[in-house]
Enzyme design. Sequence first.
Site, PDB file in Angstrom:
ATOM      1  N   GLY A  79       7.400  10.411   8.804  1.00  0.00           N
ATOM      2  CA  GLY A  79       7.756  10.897   7.139  1.00  0.00           C
ATOM      3  C   GLY A  79       6.413  12.005   7.258  1.00  0.00           C
ATOM      4  N   HIS A  85       9.032  13.964   8.936  1.00  0.00           N
ATOM      5  CA  HIS A  85       9.898  13.932  10.204  1.00  0.00           C
ATOM      6  C   HIS A  85      10.686  12.506   9.970  1.00  0.00           C
ATOM      7  CE1 HIS A  85      10.710  11.274  13.367  1.00  0.00           C
ATOM      8  NE2 HIS A  85       9.869  12.405  14.629  1.00  0.00           N
ATOM      9  N   HIS A  99       1.419  -1.198   0.052  1.00  0.00           N
ATOM     10  CA  HIS A  99       0.318   0.319   0.237  1.00  0.00           C
ATOM     11  C   HIS A  99       0.895   1.484  -0.290  1.00  0.00           C
ATOM     12  CE1 HIS A  99      -3.220   2.952   1.146  1.00  0.00           C
ATOM     13  NE2 HIS A  99      -4.540   1.456   0.683  1.00  0.00           N
TER      14      HIS A  99
END
Length: 298
Positions: A172, A168, A82
């Site tokens: 992220g 981050h 995903h």
Amino acid sequence: MTKLIQCVPNFSEGRNQSVLDGIKKIASGEAGVTLVDFSADESHNRAVATMVGSPEGIERAVIALVQYAAEHIDLTKHTGEHPRMGAVDVIPFVPLKDITMDECVTLSKKVGESIANTLKIPVFLYESSAQRTNRQNLATIRKGQFEGMAEKLQKPEWAPDFGDSAPHPTAGVVAVGARMPLIAFNVNLSTSDIEIANSIAKIVRGSGGGLKYCKAIGVMLEDRDIAQVSMNMVNYSGTPLYRAVELIKAECKRYGVHVVGTELIGLSPAKALIDCAEYYLQLENLDYSKQILENHIL
């Protein structure tokens, strides 16, 4: 008057049981919040928690969940089918009872700002909360995924709504917003050829000229060695589930494959499933308000 909202945070973790247990513990431990569903998938390497509760309780739970995910999920080591851009990838707020969409938008902005300020994770506002039209679609925001976010955030048009223009290091970025109910619905195919699933997904999804309220991608389920058309149905009234199934069945014929099953991720409004029953049973003149037993009980 009791205000109720639904919140469905998606986590980029579907394999580490200890981390998954931690997520469930936080999601079910906040006063005023009920964890009504939790699902995790190893192939997707993703988990989805569905919570219902008061705006105040949901706000506290979400902040705690994002902090926990940032501490326990490292996207530099993450792989999965995903697409993802954050340890917590997306946080949608959905109005359920005695609360408006505008109130959910206000809550999403409050939570987004708090995540950026306290956890140093950049936040994009999406769907009804989007401040720019190019940020309404989650797929557009996520394009480039975690690996491409450092470069993407340097572009002026992709400066985050909250936080610094740098992801981050391990967690992220995250998309936060308000939206109407979404149904995560997947169709499994009798083939291990991911290109067939990709081709069918391209035809089915609205951006490819297919079904208006359908977002679709091809996914490989390694544990079952089959390909899947993974979909988000963003308006089940405008595009019912059975219409997506029937279009996929029709497209399968050109490749000599067939549908072997479908799966629902998280929760679905009852009406979406009853619409399918009405279609496949060829029910005539079904009165949803009068002929469904549970409607009378509730």
